[in-house]
Design a protein around this motif. Sequence first.
Motif, PDB file in Angstrom:
ATOM      1  N   HIS A 271       0.847  -1.203   0.000  1.00  0.00           N
ATOM      2  CA  HIS A 271       0.000   0.000   0.000  1.00  0.00           C
ATOM      3  C   HIS A 271       0.881   1.251   0.000  1.00  0.00           C
ATOM      4  O   HIS A 271       1.799   1.378   0.804  1.00  0.00           O
ATOM      5  N   GLU A 272       0.587   2.142  -0.938  1.00  0.00           N
ATOM      6  CA  GLU A 272       1.326   3.397  -1.021  1.00  0.00           C
ATOM      7  C   GLU A 272       0.384   4.460  -1.587  1.00  0.00           C
ATOM      8  O   GLU A 272      -0.206   4.280  -2.656  1.00  0.00           O
ATOM      9  N   ARG A 273       0.246   5.567  -0.889  1.00  0.00           N
ATOM     10  CA  ARG A 273      -0.639   6.669  -1.302  1.00  0.00           C
ATOM     11  C   ARG A 273      -2.065   6.159  -1.549  1.00  0.00           C
ATOM     12  O   ARG A 273      -2.691   6.453  -2.577  1.00  0.00           O
ATOM     13  N   ASN A 274      -2.544   5.316  -0.622  1.00  0.00           N
ATOM     14  CA  ASN A 274      -3.895   4.759  -0.711  1.00  0.00           C
ATOM     15  C   ASN A 274      -4.100   3.896  -1.950  1.00  0.00           C
ATOM     16  O   ASN A 274      -5.228   3.694  -2.380  1.00  0.00           O
ATOM     17  N   LYS A 275      -3.002   3.438  -2.532  1.00  0.00           N
ATOM     18  CA  LYS A 275      -3.095   2.544  -3.686  1.00  0.00           C
ATOM     19  C   LYS A 275      -2.245   1.309  -3.436  1.00  0.00           C
ATOM     20  O   LYS A 275      -1.313   1.337  -2.625  1.00  0.00           O
ATOM     21  N   GLN A 276      -2.584   0.253  -4.145  1.00  0.00           N
ATOM     22  CA  GLN A 276      -1.746  -0.939  -4.116  1.00  0.00           C
ATOM     23  C   GLN A 276      -0.732  -0.832  -5.256  1.00  0.00           C
ATOM     24  O   GLN A 276      -1.095  -0.877  -6.432  1.00  0.00           O
ATOM     25  N   MET A 277       0.541  -0.692  -4.885  1.00  0.00           N
ATOM     26  CA  MET A 277       1.609  -0.511  -5.866  1.00  0.00           C
ATOM     27  C   MET A 277       2.455  -1.785  -5.931  1.00  0.00           C
ATOM     28  O   MET A 277       2.737  -2.428  -4.919  1.00  0.00           O
ATOM     29  N   ILE A 278       2.867  -2.126  -7.144  1.00  0.00           N
ATOM     30  CA  ILE A 278       3.703  -3.313  -7.343  1.00  0.00           C
ATOM     31  C   ILE A 278       5.129  -3.015  -6.878  1.00  0.00           C
ATOM     32  O   ILE A 278       5.728  -2.011  -7.271  1.00  0.00           O
ATOM     33  N   VAL A 279       5.669  -3.881  -6.053  1.00  0.00           N
ATOM     34  CA  VAL A 279       7.046  -3.746  -5.566  1.00  0.00           C
ATOM     35  C   VAL A 279       8.001  -4.587  -6.397  1.00  0.00           C
ATOM     36  O   VAL A 279       9.104  -4.158  -6.715  1.00  0.00           O
ATOM     37  N   ASN A 280       7.577  -5.792  -6.756  1.00  0.00           N
ATOM     38  CA  ASN A 280       8.415  -6.673  -7.573  1.00  0.00           C
ATOM     39  C   ASN A 280       7.519  -7.606  -8.359  1.00  0.00           C
ATOM     40  O   ASN A 280       6.380  -7.863  -7.965  1.00  0.00           O
TER      41      ASN A 280
ATOM     42  N   HIS B  66       9.637 -13.211 -13.290  1.00  0.00           N
ATOM     43  CA  HIS B  66      10.253 -13.131 -14.612  1.00  0.00           C
ATOM     44  C   HIS B  66       9.198 -13.189 -15.712  1.00  0.00           C
ATOM     45  O   HIS B  66       9.265 -12.457 -16.706  1.00  0.00           O
ATOM     46  N   GLU B  67       8.196 -14.051 -15.525  1.00  0.00           N
ATOM     47  CA  GLU B  67       7.149 -14.175 -16.531  1.00  0.00           C
ATOM     48  C   GLU B  67       6.306 -12.901 -16.608  1.00  0.00           C
ATOM     49  O   GLU B  67       5.904 -12.480 -17.704  1.00  0.00           O
ATOM     50  N   ALA B  68       6.044 -12.282 -15.456  1.00  0.00           N
ATOM     51  CA  ALA B  68       5.274 -11.036 -15.463  1.00  0.00           C
ATOM     52  C   ALA B  68       6.068  -9.913 -16.138  1.00  0.00           C
ATOM     53  O   ALA B  68       5.497  -9.058 -16.822  1.00  0.00           O
ATOM     54  N   LYS B  69       7.359  -9.923 -15.956  1.00  0.00           N
ATOM     55  CA  LYS B  69       8.203  -8.899 -16.584  1.00  0.00           C
ATOM     56  C   LYS B  69       8.133  -9.004 -18.104  1.00  0.00           C
ATOM     57  O   LYS B  69       8.145  -8.001 -18.824  1.00  0.00           O
ATOM     58  N   LYS B  70       8.046 -10.235 -18.617  1.00  0.00           N
ATOM     59  CA  LYS B  70       7.936 -10.434 -20.070  1.00  0.00           C
ATOM     60  C   LYS B  70       6.656  -9.814 -20.612  1.00  0.00           C
ATOM     61  O   LYS B  70       6.607  -9.397 -21.779  1.00  0.00           O
ATOM     62  N   LEU B  71       5.617  -9.744 -19.785  1.00  0.00           N
ATOM     63  CA  LEU B  71       4.333  -9.184 -20.220  1.00  0.00           C
ATOM     64  C   LEU B  71       4.313  -7.665 -20.160  1.00  0.00           C
ATOM     65  O   LEU B  71       3.303  -7.042 -20.491  1.00  0.00           O
ATOM     66  N   GLY B  72       5.419  -7.072 -19.710  1.00  0.00           N
ATOM     67  CA  GLY B  72       5.492  -5.613 -19.645  1.00  0.00           C
ATOM     68  C   GLY B  72       5.180  -5.040 -18.291  1.00  0.00           C
ATOM     69  O   GLY B  72       5.112  -3.820 -18.131  1.00  0.00           O
ATOM     70  N   LEU B  73       4.973  -5.875 -17.297  1.00  0.00           N
ATOM     71  CA  LEU B  73       4.700  -5.389 -15.951  1.00  0.00           C
ATOM     72  C   LEU B  73       6.010  -4.997 -15.270  1.00  0.00           C
ATOM     73  O   LEU B  73       7.032  -5.665 -15.428  1.00  0.00           O
ATOM     74  N   ARG B  74       5.955  -3.919 -14.512  1.00  0.00           N
ATOM     75  CA  ARG B  74       7.164  -3.380 -13.892  1.00  0.00           C
ATOM     76  C   ARG B  74       6.878  -2.962 -12.447  1.00  0.00           C
ATOM     77  O   ARG B  74       5.733  -2.642 -12.088  1.00  0.00           O
ATOM     78  N   PRO B  75       7.904  -2.922 -11.594  1.00  0.00           N
ATOM     79  CA  PRO B  75       7.731  -2.349 -10.252  1.00  0.00           C
ATOM     80  C   PRO B  75       7.274  -0.898 -10.342  1.00  0.00           C
ATOM     81  O   PRO B  75       7.513  -0.210 -11.345  1.00  0.00           O
TER      82      PRO B  75
END
Length: 498
Positions: free
Chosen positions: A35-44, A47-56
């Motif tokens: 949780h950051e600034r009342n939002k759920q933010m991705i921390v990490n 490897h498979e998610a990174k291939k899909l374009g997802l980032r911290p």
Amino acid sequence: MKKRYVSIWFPHLVCDQMAIKQKELKTQAYALVAHERNKQMIVNVSHEAKKLGLRPNMPLADARITFPALQAFKHQPQRQQKLLKKLAEWFIRYSPSVALDEPDGLFLDVSGCTHLWKNEALYLEEISSRLEKEYHFHIAIADTIGAAWALSHFSTQQIAAPGQQMQALLNLPPKALRLQDPILQRLSKLGFHHIASFAHIAPTTLRRRFGDELNLRMGQAMGQQQEAFNAIEEPNPYRERLQCLEPIQTAKGIEIAIENLLEIICERLKQEGLGIRNATLNAYRLDGKLQQIKIGTNQPSIHIKHLFKLFELKIKQIEPDLGIELFVMEVLKVEPLTQHQEALWHTNTHTNFTEIAELLDRISIKAGKNAIRRYLPQEHHWPENSIKAVADLTLQPQTNWPVHKPRPTVLLNQPETIKVTAPIPDYPPMNFTYKGQIHRIIKADGPERIEQEWWTNDGKHRDYYCVEDEKGQRYWLFRLGHYDSKVPAQWFIHGFFA
């Protein structure tokens, strides 16, 4: 010895671990969120998610729009720290010195280690083969911690040859030097996009523009400045520390420290039904030097007075100098406590077994570890195989000692060749030469034939003789195999009588 370091980077450490535990899930795309600034933010992300374009640093809601099947888990910083520490302890099998590179890496001091795998390439290949089944990682080796880190994070090159870290780093971005963001931004504004663009600029010029950090990181990476290597301590459940309020310089102070540490450790071992077999006392002096003494016992023991006497015999080896500020006692080997028994081996005299074992411990401390040895008989024909050394005083013989034939007081571990003059076959020798000295034989008894075991076909029989020379010294000799007039007989000496 030339220093060599390995850097291992786990960019998806916790996500990889979650993938191992969540194999039943349909997708291998994982994200750790906080949780950051009342939002759920991705921390990490995995490897498979990174291939899909997802980032911290992406909002979780935006990530799920891109990939609805994304599996999200709560980010727990302590989980990554614990996992990294466990990996570090596992890597002790490859190097005695392993350091954490938090939050997602490790350093290994592999100086003098890689030759056990023939070379550095095979060393890295062995590590990679063990990790690649479960983790995504990048690994590199170089002369310095900084160079190894740069290669593992920003290069596909795994090995920087000794003394070649400069050439290996020139084409990498400045971020490979582990610089702070403000310095990286200034370097980028000036067009310094590779280390090569400023590597040869005078340090004084760089200091005026960027402060001391750039020169420090450059010096560490190139091996011009030292960098601390804070190795983790190998886990030992039986280790106790005693911090001194004032430096200890006297033997009496050391004795008190030993007694206090033994009381703590022996109480713990008593509750677990264990006893000490090997223990070490580490004394850390004010000047940073380590003084160390070790003891060993013939049987597991938690007898504090006895263990203290063993340490006391070695206290004189400790040089306190300006004083000792820390004592650490480590029990390196423990065994279950054995029950007391009154009879020792096959004697009829009932003797206190514990007192004998403790006496042997004290003699070993004074005379040396190998000064006292115990042997038991075993079923083999050849004399050197008919006995076995044992360390446990509680073991009893499984067979009787042979007494039907004379045997030497001192038996060589392996027979040694000698030159012999014998009159005719099957007669005792008239003289023999051993270590350059001629012995003339005046008395002899034999032969006694000893065959090799029937299930072993790689040894000839032996014909043994007990002989006495003109000085009254007696020896145990043998001829190997049948006499052959075409081939010179092989003679050996195997033991000495009292």
